[in-house]
Structure formats: C-alpha cells, structure tokens
Design an enzyme around this catalytic site. Structure first.
Site, PDB file in Angstrom:
ATOM      1  N   GLU A 155       0.793  -1.228   0.000  1.00  0.00           N
ATOM      2  CA  GLU A 155       0.000   0.000   0.000  1.00  0.00           C
ATOM      3  C   GLU A 155       0.823   1.274   0.000  1.00  0.00           C
ATOM      4  O   GLU A 155       0.534   2.201   0.755  1.00  0.00           O
ATOM      5  CB  GLU A 155      -0.934  -0.026   1.216  1.00  0.00           C
ATOM      6  CG  GLU A 155      -0.243   0.002   2.601  1.00  0.00           C
ATOM      7  CD  GLU A 155       0.148  -1.347   3.168  1.00  0.00           C
ATOM      8  OE1 GLU A 155       0.383  -2.283   2.380  1.00  0.00           O
ATOM      9  OE2 GLU A 155       0.231  -1.458   4.408  1.00  0.00           O
ATOM     10  N   HIS A 208      -8.178  -3.945  -1.198  1.00  0.00           N
ATOM     11  CA  HIS A 208      -7.399  -4.080   0.037  1.00  0.00           C
ATOM     12  C   HIS A 208      -6.331  -2.980   0.142  1.00  0.00           C
ATOM     13  O   HIS A 208      -6.272  -2.256   1.126  1.00  0.00           O
ATOM     14  CB  HIS A 208      -6.746  -5.465   0.085  1.00  0.00           C
ATOM     15  CG  HIS A 208      -5.892  -5.703   1.297  1.00  0.00           C
ATOM     16  ND1 HIS A 208      -6.359  -6.354   2.429  1.00  0.00           N
ATOM     17  CD2 HIS A 208      -4.617  -5.343   1.578  1.00  0.00           C
ATOM     18  CE1 HIS A 208      -5.397  -6.384   3.335  1.00  0.00           C
ATOM     19  NE2 HIS A 208      -4.322  -5.781   2.848  1.00  0.00           N
ATOM     20  N   GLU A 209      -5.517  -2.857  -0.887  1.00  0.00           N
ATOM     21  CA  GLU A 209      -4.430  -1.864  -0.813  1.00  0.00           C
ATOM     22  C   GLU A 209      -4.989  -0.448  -0.761  1.00  0.00           C
ATOM     23  O   GLU A 209      -4.455   0.411  -0.053  1.00  0.00           O
ATOM     24  CB  GLU A 209      -3.460  -2.038  -1.988  1.00  0.00           C
ATOM     25  CG  GLU A 209      -2.844  -3.438  -2.134  1.00  0.00           C
ATOM     26  CD  GLU A 209      -2.273  -4.036  -0.853  1.00  0.00           C
ATOM     27  OE1 GLU A 209      -1.910  -3.267   0.060  1.00  0.00           O
ATOM     28  OE2 GLU A 209      -2.215  -5.278  -0.752  1.00  0.00           O
ATOM     29  N   HIS A 217      -6.050   0.497   2.735  1.00  0.00           N
ATOM     30  CA  HIS A 217      -4.932   0.914   3.593  1.00  0.00           C
ATOM     31  C   HIS A 217      -4.713   2.432   3.557  1.00  0.00           C
ATOM     32  O   HIS A 217      -4.043   2.970   4.447  1.00  0.00           O
ATOM     33  CB  HIS A 217      -3.637   0.236   3.141  1.00  0.00           C
ATOM     34  CG  HIS A 217      -3.376  -1.117   3.747  1.00  0.00           C
ATOM     35  ND1 HIS A 217      -3.355  -1.335   5.106  1.00  0.00           N
ATOM     36  CD2 HIS A 217      -3.081  -2.309   3.163  1.00  0.00           C
ATOM     37  CE1 HIS A 217      -3.061  -2.618   5.325  1.00  0.00           C
ATOM     38  NE2 HIS A 217      -2.899  -3.225   4.171  1.00  0.00           N
ATOM     39  N   TYR A 230      -4.634 -10.628   9.745  1.00  0.00           N
ATOM     40  CA  TYR A 230      -5.630 -10.361   8.705  1.00  0.00           C
ATOM     41  C   TYR A 230      -7.011 -10.901   9.081  1.00  0.00           C
ATOM     42  O   TYR A 230      -7.982 -10.169   9.171  1.00  0.00           O
ATOM     43  CB  TYR A 230      -5.204 -11.010   7.380  1.00  0.00           C
ATOM     44  CG  TYR A 230      -3.997 -10.375   6.733  1.00  0.00           C
ATOM     45  CD1 TYR A 230      -2.713 -10.640   7.188  1.00  0.00           C
ATOM     46  CD2 TYR A 230      -4.135  -9.501   5.667  1.00  0.00           C
ATOM     47  CE1 TYR A 230      -1.601 -10.062   6.591  1.00  0.00           C
ATOM     48  CE2 TYR A 230      -3.021  -8.912   5.062  1.00  0.00           C
ATOM     49  CZ  TYR A 230      -1.763  -9.198   5.533  1.00  0.00           C
ATOM     50  OH  TYR A 230      -0.667  -8.620   4.947  1.00  0.00           O
TER      51      TYR A 230
HETATM   52  N1  BES Z   1       0.918  -4.418   3.785  1.00  0.00           N
HETATM   53  C1  BES Z   1       0.687  -5.704   3.251  1.00  0.00           C
HETATM   54  C2  BES Z   1       1.949  -6.417   2.846  1.00  0.00           C
HETATM   55  C3  BES Z   1       2.958  -6.611   3.957  1.00  0.00           C
HETATM   56  C4  BES Z   1       2.572  -6.831   5.270  1.00  0.00           C
HETATM   57  C5  BES Z   1       4.306  -6.571   3.653  1.00  0.00           C
HETATM   58  C6  BES Z   1       3.528  -6.970   6.267  1.00  0.00           C
HETATM   59  C7  BES Z   1       5.258  -6.732   4.650  1.00  0.00           C
HETATM   60  C8  BES Z   1       4.867  -6.942   5.958  1.00  0.00           C
HETATM   61  C9  BES Z   1      -0.286  -5.664   2.084  1.00  0.00           C
HETATM   62  O1  BES Z   1      -1.310  -4.733   2.265  1.00  0.00           O
HETATM   63  C10 BES Z   1      -0.983  -6.994   2.016  1.00  0.00           C
HETATM   64  O2  BES Z   1      -1.671  -7.315   2.937  1.00  0.00           O
HETATM   65  N2  BES Z   1      -0.809  -7.734   0.922  1.00  0.00           N
HETATM   66  C11 BES Z   1      -1.427  -9.030   0.726  1.00  0.00           C
HETATM   67  C12 BES Z   1      -2.581  -8.938  -0.213  1.00  0.00           C
HETATM   68  C13 BES Z   1      -3.900  -8.704   0.404  1.00  0.00           C
HETATM   69  C14 BES Z   1      -4.991  -8.760  -0.666  1.00  0.00           C
HETATM   70  C15 BES Z   1      -4.247  -9.591   1.546  1.00  0.00           C
HETATM   71  C16 BES Z   1      -0.427  -9.949   0.058  1.00  0.00           C
HETATM   72  O3  BES Z   1       0.628  -9.461  -0.357  1.00  0.00           O
HETATM   73  O4  BES Z   1      -0.698 -11.131  -0.046  1.00  0.00           O
HETATM   74 ZN    ZN Z   2      -2.628  -5.313   3.804  1.00  0.00          ZN
END
Ligand code: BES
Ligand code: ZN
Length: 617
Positions: free
Chosen positions: A288, A312-313, A316, A400
């Site tokens: 995000e 999702h993003e 954020h 999550y």
């Molecule tokens: N902020 C996260 C990615 C993240 C979290 C990177 C913690 C490093 C440490 C991002 O928003 C995220 O949750 N991405 C998910 C996708 C989402 C649709 C659940 C992913 O990358 O799988």
């Molecule tokens: Zn996320």
C-alpha cells in the site's frame, strides 16, 4: 579526552535494544522493539533525499538530509541502518562535519547510526551507499522483466527494510514528509510513494514530493521501463509498456472503489490513487505505498476476478497509511481493519454474494492458520509479542483474518450503522497518527460504554490477548458455496465430472471447489478433473496454488512441469510458501524442491528467498 568520553557514551547506547518512540499527536511514548532510534528524544520529521540509482554496481548512493527536532535537548540522534556504508555526516545547511558512530551489527535489525547533535541542530545530512545485498531492494536483469530489454529496480520497505536503502528512524510510530531527487539511467522512469510523473524526463532526473507525514515503511521507489495509463480522473496504472493496457482493463473499477471507500469512511486524503504493476518476482500480492500501490502481476487474471487486492491496498489509505499501527505487535490494526474495509468495498461494488464468498475463503485461511500454529500458540493472539524477533514472523493470517473476524464480531454486537460511524470518526480523529491496540480498545469501549457489559459480552480480552478463536465469532455462510458442497458430495458418489465446468466458473467457485476436495482424492481423480477443468494449465495464480498443492501431495505427475514453471517465474511468497512447504514433506519432494530452487532462487526477492532458504535448509 572529550572525544573518548563521547565514544564511551556511544558504546553504551549501541548495546541498548528497545527504543522509545512516540506518536506525534498525543505525545504518548511507544515502546517499539524493532528500532534503535530515539525519536522520543530527537525526531527526524522531514527528509530531503538526493540519490543516484546505479544498475551496474546495484547500489543506491547519495545524501539523506533529515530535518530534526531535538525534543528533549539530547546530544545525539539515532537512525537505523542495514549493511550501509556511511561516507560522512554533516550538520545544518552549512554542512559542518559531525561525529557519528555505527553501532554493532545485529542480524535483521542492522546497525544504529548515532550522530552527535546539540540543541541548535536543525538538520542532519547523511552521505551513504547501500549494499548490493540491501534487503529492501530487488535488482532485476532485463531477462526478469516482461519487456526483456531494460533492467528494473523496486523497493519493499515494510516492515523494517527501509533502513537498508535510506538511513531513517525505522519504526511505524515515526512520521515524516519527504522530497526526493532521483537520478536514473535516461532510458528509464522512476516512480515513488509520492506525487508521480506520468511521462519520462529527458535526462533521467525525477523529483518527488510526499506532502503528508508517513512512516518509513511506506517509502518506496521503482525504476524501470514504465508507462502510465489513466483509468479515470484520479486513478491510473503504471506498468511495463507490454503490460499497461491489460492492467488498465483489469483495474477499470479503481475509481469506483475509491468512491465507495470514501462513502464508507470519509474523504480520500492522498490526492491521486495509482497502481504500479511490478514484474512477477514482487514478493507480495500488493503493498500500500501511498498514492502508488505496488502490485504483483499475478492479480491480472484476465477476468477481473482478483481485484479485491486493489480494494485491500486502497483501504490501507485509511487503515494503515492514515491511522497507523504504532508497532508491529499491533499489526492487526493495519491488516485486520483493512480486510474488513476491503470486504465492505467489495460488498458495495459487487454485492452480498461476493462478500460472503470472500468471507468464507478468509475464514478457511484463518482456521488452517490456527491449526498450523496450534490454538494455544502465542502467535495466534491479535496483540503480538515480536520483541527480539524479525517482525516479518508476525505476518500471518492472524493479523488479517482473526483481526477481520474480531471487527465483524463488534459489528454484529453494536450494529453496522453505529460501527461505521465509530470507524469514520476514528479515521478522521487520528489521521496521520499512530495508534496502539490499547488506545483503540479504550476508544472502542468508551464509545459503546452505554451498552451493558460490552467488553465482557464481546470477549475483548479473549480476542486480543488470548490464543485461538473465541466462540462468539459470527458464522460465515454463502448459499453459493453451500451449493458447491452438494456438488462435491454428489461427485464423491458418482465420480461423474462431465459438465461440471459449466456449473462452476468463477474464481471463487473454483477455488472453493478445489479446497473442499476430500483428502481421499487420488491422482486418478485429479486426472479426470483436470480433463474437465484444465486446472494444471490455469493462468490464475490462486487456482494454480490450490491445485498444485494437491498435485504435490497426491503425486499427480501431469502437473509437475506446470509447477516447475510456476515456481520459476512467480516470486510471490504467499504462493511459494505452501508449494515448497508441501514438497518438503517427503524426501523425494524435498529433492525436487531443491532442484527447482537451485535455478528459481535467482528470480526471488530477498523477502522471499530468506523464507524459502530457511524451509529448504
Ligand atoms: N501491507 C501488506 C503487505 C505486507 C505486510 C508486507 C507486512 C510486509 C509486511 C499488504 O497490504 C498486504 O496485505 N498484501 C497481501 C494482499 C492482500 C490482498 C491480503 C499480500 O501481499 O498477499
Ligand atoms: Zn494489507
């Protein structure tokens, strides 16, 4: 003599682990175990970054000028760094030489950079060069891109990797604005988590401004053969030229998503919302980065079926970027809120049935995570205890999906209208602030203090500080998925597959169907299903991962070559982990995994290969 004392003093500091940082808003000190910085005493509030990106040496070098505030009148300010060369440090606009010290190197956390300051110090200029191994950076060869002609670089700063490419106070409770000047090879374009160019510059110089204070984990940069295409007035996509049209089609609903989000929880505060599609080695689904979400190309399924990732993003932009978890122990405040918000956006745009299906898929992820970790594991608590550990270890479906389930439980208890009102005011009241779990809970219980026994009824303590899942979790139901349960039951009796692919079409349906196949399924069953559905050849990474997991477990050989090419091209850790994880369950599988990994590893980001290295060792 004076110098000696100063060094002794620094030595004492270098050993100290937890640092005190504070939220700028209500001046409450926050104990963040993952930064060396002393931001409660001296805080870096604005960054002027002037860097050059060198693809030959795989290094970023330049100057980070931090405008600081010496709150407590201390004689040093501490930054985080990771395997960085520091050439020199100066103070003020007149750049007077400063004494500085790099502390002892610690795995994961890196080295504190302590700079001597005084009461009048307003600016600290750090001249530095990153390591070719910098953990936030992935340098791609032309071969690893879609166009195959130009190299590509991207950063991934969350959770504590920013310190490997910019010396900074690397904790989520410290916010700063930034301006950046970035010099890249003239044939490439640079974009950041800031106001972005839409066309190339002639000379490879790019200027950026992020006017809102953000934490370091939201600093981001990408450099490559990048083109822009508008989706609507305030949204658009950046991608390699050969991908940009497909991306714009896939994400055509971006503008509507922003509108729907604003209706729910208040105005979008970041001006534009754009998305950058990265090459396939991007280790996450999405990140995000403010104003410019970074996304894996695996969400371009060709049928818009995976766009909840954009929701999702985007979400954020409120939960995370506007109101931020104070430490990584509070990560559920970012991710749980965002999953809740994401599903509300999906419901607003695509209806209740879609919402229900995604909720069930999330519930399955939650239950299998709790099963894997064990329902007494401390890592199944919402409030995590990651002190001394890599905060990346806290990244699981607990933050999550348990986070989401807790918020759904609150929604059930207080009613959607009241909960929405609470959330809307929470986001506006704490905009550009960081919050702890405890601050959130206090505000929640105060807002609903008129409800009798609110905290007990909700079982707040069990949800937040207890392991496992409290049994007041609201049931998740989907008539669509119930119908698939019946289809599977019938299939088990008859083993008849003809025509099934006419009944099950959407990604949600197919994913649920594959996940619900009975453990007794055989390679022969899989062969029949594959003839009907062509799962092995699917281009949808979610379906591929679910199907390939069965294929490995049941030694369904016709899928093997597809698995190999999937693992060699895709670097998203969410897919790599279950597939390699399934392979290493047998000796034969482990040998196969190692064979694939020997060549595939070169295509993975440090975030991904660090995880897989540990699994295969
Ligand atoms: N902020 C996260 C990615 C993240 C979290 C990177 C913690 C490093 C440490 C991002 O928003 C995220 O949750 N991405 C998910 C996708 C989402 C649709 C659940 C992913 O990358 O799988
Ligand atoms: Zn996320």
């Amino acid at each position: 003599m004076k110098k000696l004392l100063w060094l002794l003093f620094l030595g004492a500091f270098a050993c100290k682990q937890p640092a005190q940082t504070e939220t700028s808003a209500d001046q409450q000190p926050v104990n963040d175990p993952h930064t060396f910085s002393n931001s409660a005493q001296a805080i870096a509030k604005h960054l002027d970054l002037d860097i050059k990106v060198d693809f030959t040496s795989r290094q970023i070098s330049g100057k980070a000028s931090w405008s600081i505030e010496n709150i407590a009148g201390v004689d040093n300010i501490i930054f985080d760094t990771w395997k960085m060369q520091i050439q020199k440090v100066t103070l003020g606009d007149d750049e007077k030489a400063a004494s500085f010290e790099l502390g002892k190197e610690q795995p994961v956390f890196g080295q504190p950079l302590t700079v001597k300051i005084d009461n009048s110090t307003k600016k600290v200029n750090i001249y530095y060069t990153t390591s070719p191994e910098a953990s936030a950076l992935q340098w791609l060869t032309p071969q690893q891109t879609s166009g195959k002609k130009y190299p590509f670089l991207f950063t991934q700063s969350q959770p504590i990797l920013a310190r490997s490419w910019v010396p900074c106070q690397d904790g989520p409770a410290v916010r700063f604005t930034y301006n950046a000047t970035v010099k890249v090879p003239a044939e490439l374009m640079a974009v950041m988590s800031a106001e972005n160019p839409q066309t190339r510059s002639a000379d490879g110089m790019y200027h950026f401004k992020q006017l809102h204070p953000i934490p370091s984990y939201l600093m981001a940069l990408a450099v490559g053969d990048i083109a822009f295409k508008a989706v609507d007035k305030r949204t658009g996509v950046y991608a390699e030229p050969s991908v940009v049209e497909k991306a714009a089609w896939e994400f055509a609903d971006m503008g509507k998503m922003v509108d729907a989000a604003e209706k729910l929880y208040g105005p979008y505060r970041w001006n534009r919302y754009d998305l950058l599609v990265l090459p396939p080695s991007f280790p996450y689904g999405g990140m995000e980065n403010p104003m410019l979400t970074f996304a894996t190309p695996t969400v371009i399924a060709g049928d818009r079926s995976l766009v909840s990732l954009v929701a999702h993003e985007l979400a954020h932009s409120w939960s995370g970027n506007l109101v931020t978890n104070a430490t990584w122990n509070d990560m559920w405040l970012n991710e749980g809120f965002t999953v809740y918000f994401e599903r509300r956006i999906i419901e607003a745009l695509y209806g209740k049935a879609e919402f229900q299906m995604q909720e069930i898929i999330g519930r399955q992820d939650l239950m299998s995570t709790v099963e894997d970790k064990g329902d007494t594991s401390r890592d199944t608590r919402l409030k995590l205890d990651l002190a001394g550990r890599d905060p990346d270890e806290g990244l699981s479906d607990i933050a999550y999906e348990k986070g989401y389930a807790f918020l759904r439980t609150i929604e059930e208890n207080v009613g959607r209208v009241a909960f929405d009102e609470f959330l809307k005011s929470y986001f506006s009241k704490h905009a550009f602030q960081s919050r702890t779990t405890e601050q959130f809970l206090e505000e929640l219980t105060t807002a609903f203090k008129d409800k009798t026994n609110f905290a007990e009824q909700l079982r707040i303590k069990d949800w937040v500080y207890g392991a496992g899942i409290p049994n007041n979790i609201p049931p998740a139901v989907s008539p669509q998925f119930s119908a698939i349960d019946t289809i599977i039951a019938n299939w088990q009796k008859s083993k008849q597959v003809n025509g099934l692919s006419q009944q099950l079409k959407s990604t949600n349906q197919l994913l649920y169907f594959i996940r619900q196949l009975p453990p007794s399924i055989t390679a022969a069953d899989m062969s029949l299903l594959d003839k009907e559905f062509k799962f092995s050849q699917s281009g949808n990474a979610e379906i591929q991962t679910a199907w390939y997991t069965w294929a490995i477990q049941k030694q369904y050989q016709p899928a093997y070559s597809y698995i190999e090419s999937f693992l060699s091209s895709v670097g998203r850790r969410k897919f790599l982990r279950p597939l390699y994880g399934e392979m290493i369950k047998t000796a034969e599988g482990k040998a196969w995994a190692k064979k694939i990994y020997a060549t595939a590893r070169a295509n993975y980001h440090p975030v991904a290969y660090t995880t897989i290295d540990a699994m295969l060792k």
